[in-house]
Design a protein around this motif. Structure first.
Motif, short mmCIF file in Angstrom:
data_model
loop_
_atom_site.label_atom_id
_atom_site.label_comp_id
_atom_site.label_asym_id
_atom_site.label_seq_id
_atom_site.Cartn_x
_atom_site.Cartn_y
_atom_site.Cartn_z
N ARG A 101 0.82 -1.21 0.00
CA ARG A 101 0.00 0.00 0.00
C ARG A 101 0.86 1.26 0.00
O ARG A 101 0.56 2.22 -0.72
N ALA A 102 1.92 1.25 0.81
CA ALA A 102 2.80 2.42 0.87
C ALA A 102 3.51 2.61 -0.47
O ALA A 102 3.60 3.75 -0.98
N THR A 103 3.99 1.52 -1.05
CA THR A 103 4.66 1.58 -2.35
C THR A 103 3.71 2.08 -3.43
O THR A 103 4.05 2.95 -4.23
N GLY A 104 2.50 1.52 -3.43
CA GLY A 104 1.50 1.94 -4.42
C GLY A 104 1.14 3.41 -4.29
O GLY A 104 1.03 4.12 -5.28
N ALA A 105 0.98 3.86 -3.03
CA ALA A 105 0.63 5.26 -2.79
C ALA A 105 1.74 6.20 -3.24
O ALA A 105 1.49 7.21 -3.91
N VAL A 106 2.98 5.87 -2.89
CA VAL A 106 4.13 6.70 -3.26
C VAL A 106 4.27 6.78 -4.78
O VAL A 106 4.43 7.86 -5.36
N LEU A 107 4.18 5.63 -5.45
CA LEU A 107 4.33 5.60 -6.91
C LEU A 107 3.18 6.33 -7.61
O LEU A 107 3.40 7.01 -8.62
N THR A 108 1.98 6.18 -7.09
CA THR A 108 0.83 6.86 -7.70
C THR A 108 0.97 8.37 -7.61
O THR A 108 0.77 9.09 -8.59
N VAL A 109 1.33 8.87 -6.43
CA VAL A 109 1.51 10.30 -6.24
C VAL A 109 2.65 10.83 -7.11
O VAL A 109 2.52 11.86 -7.79
N LEU A 110 3.79 10.11 -7.10
CA LEU A 110 4.92 10.53 -7.92
C LEU A 110 4.59 10.45 -9.40
O LEU A 110 5.00 11.31 -10.19
N GLY A 111 3.85 9.41 -9.79
CA GLY A 111 3.45 9.26 -11.18
C GLY A 111 2.60 10.42 -11.65
O GLY A 111 2.80 10.96 -12.74
N LEU A 112 1.63 10.83 -10.81
CA LEU A 112 0.78 11.98 -11.15
C LEU A 112 1.61 13.26 -11.25
O LEU A 112 1.39 14.09 -12.14
N ALA A 113 2.58 13.39 -10.33
CA ALA A 113 3.44 14.58 -10.34
C ALA A 113 4.30 14.63 -11.61
O ALA A 113 4.45 15.69 -12.23
N ILE A 114 4.84 13.48 -12.02
CA ILE A 114 5.68 13.42 -13.21
C ILE A 114 4.86 13.75 -14.46
O ILE A 114 5.30 14.49 -15.35
N VAL A 115 3.66 13.17 -14.54
CA VAL A 115 2.78 13.45 -15.67
C VAL A 115 2.43 14.94 -15.73
O VAL A 115 2.44 15.56 -16.80
N ALA A 116 2.14 15.52 -14.56
CA ALA A 116 1.80 16.95 -14.50
C ALA A 116 2.95 17.81 -14.96
O ALA A 116 2.77 18.77 -15.73
N VAL A 117 4.18 17.48 -14.51
CA VAL A 117 5.36 18.26 -14.89
C VAL A 117 5.61 18.15 -16.39
O VAL A 117 5.97 19.14 -17.06
N ASN A 118 5.42 16.96 -16.93
CA ASN A 118 5.72 16.74 -18.36
C ASN A 118 4.67 17.30 -19.29
O ASN A 118 4.99 17.73 -20.41
N TYR A 119 3.40 17.32 -18.85
CA TYR A 119 2.33 17.66 -19.79
C TYR A 119 1.58 18.94 -19.43
O TYR A 119 0.83 19.47 -20.26
N PHE A 120 1.76 19.46 -18.21
CA PHE A 120 1.01 20.64 -17.82
C PHE A 120 1.93 21.76 -17.36
O PHE A 120 1.57 22.89 -17.31
#
Length: 255
Positions: free
Chosen positions: A236-255
């Motif tokens: 759960r901790a791994t999934g939460a960290v990766l999901t948040v970081l994944g959203l942040a990376i997508v936001a930085v790259n596309y927005f």
């Protein structure tokens, strides 16, 4: 100066947590943040990110190894295969026009985070160790080749690809998968950072120091927590960290 410190501090937190919890490459977090918010030269940003990755992966590998959650033997086999096929992928990439695979690598962190939340890895060490040694060796070579080729061809995704293959194909339990992944990344990141600095010259030293220290600190903290957590909590901790970081990376790259 203060703005630079804040950006490096936030990048270091994200990269350290991703490395310590999930064996994620620090470059996946630090590079886009330095480029987007500090306007840094992409080549220099990658070099700083890889240097941060060396320290974060090394301290994480030490922590996982201390708790006997590290497969050094097959890790070395996989690392050799990764390094060889990274060269192959890089060479082929130079002969082919730009592809759509870069977009996949951008979303990989987010998708893998969701995967750990929805379908956690509950493999035990006993079932992991029951696999035939020759079969494990062959799997390590093949998976290393896949990871290396994709890294060389796309230029990203190594840590995430390793974690996915170690858990899904080689059948590692999560802690050993992360420990083995960061062990491999310590050497691949060292090779990459040295080549970047040799070619690109001296980096921005303040950014380098801030990123390395913050990534090292948070990788140490998260790795210690991960090795003491139960399998379901770690998933759960791994999934939460990766999901948040994944959203942040997508936001930085596309927005």
């Amino acid at each position: 100066m203060l703005y630079k410190f804040i950006i490096c501090f936030l990048a270091g937190i994200g990269a350290g947590l991703g490395t310590g919890f999930a064996g994620m490459s620090a470059a996946a977090v630090i590079s886009p943040m330095l480029i987007a918010f500090l306007g840094m030269n992409p080549y220099m940003a990658v070099g700083i990110a890889l240097a941060s990755d060396v320290c974060a992966s090394a301290v994480s590998a030490y922590t996982y190894g201390k708790h006997k959650n590290l497969d050094i033997k097959n890790g070395l086999v996989m690392m050799a295969s990764v390094l060889c096929f990274t060269l192959v992928g890089s060479y082929i990439s130079s002969l082919v026009p730009s592809t759509a695979m870069g977009g996949f690598s951008t979303f990989m962190t987010l998708l893998l985070g969701i995967k750990f939340l929805v379908r956690p890895v509950m493999t035990t060490k006993s079932s992991m160790e029951s696999v035939n040694a020759k079969k494990r060796f062959l799997q390590s070579v093949i998976c290393g080749a896949v990871v290396g080729f994709i890294c060389g061809f796309v230029g990203a995704g190594g840590g995430m690809m390793m974690l996915l293959l170690l858990t899904s194909v080689l059948g590692y339990e999560l802690k050993t998968a992360v420990g083995t992944s960061v062990f491999i990344m310590t050497f691949t990141a060292l090779t990459g950072s040295l080549s970047h600095f040799a070619i690109g010259g001296r980096p921005d030293m303040l950014s380098l120091i801030f990123c390395v220290l913050n990534t090292f600190l948070w990788a140490r903290v998260s790795a210690k927590f991960a090795n003491k957590a139960s399998a379901i909590v770690l998933n759960r901790a791994t999934g939460a960290v990766l999901t948040v970081l994944g959203l942040a990376i997508v936001a930085v790259n596309y927005f």
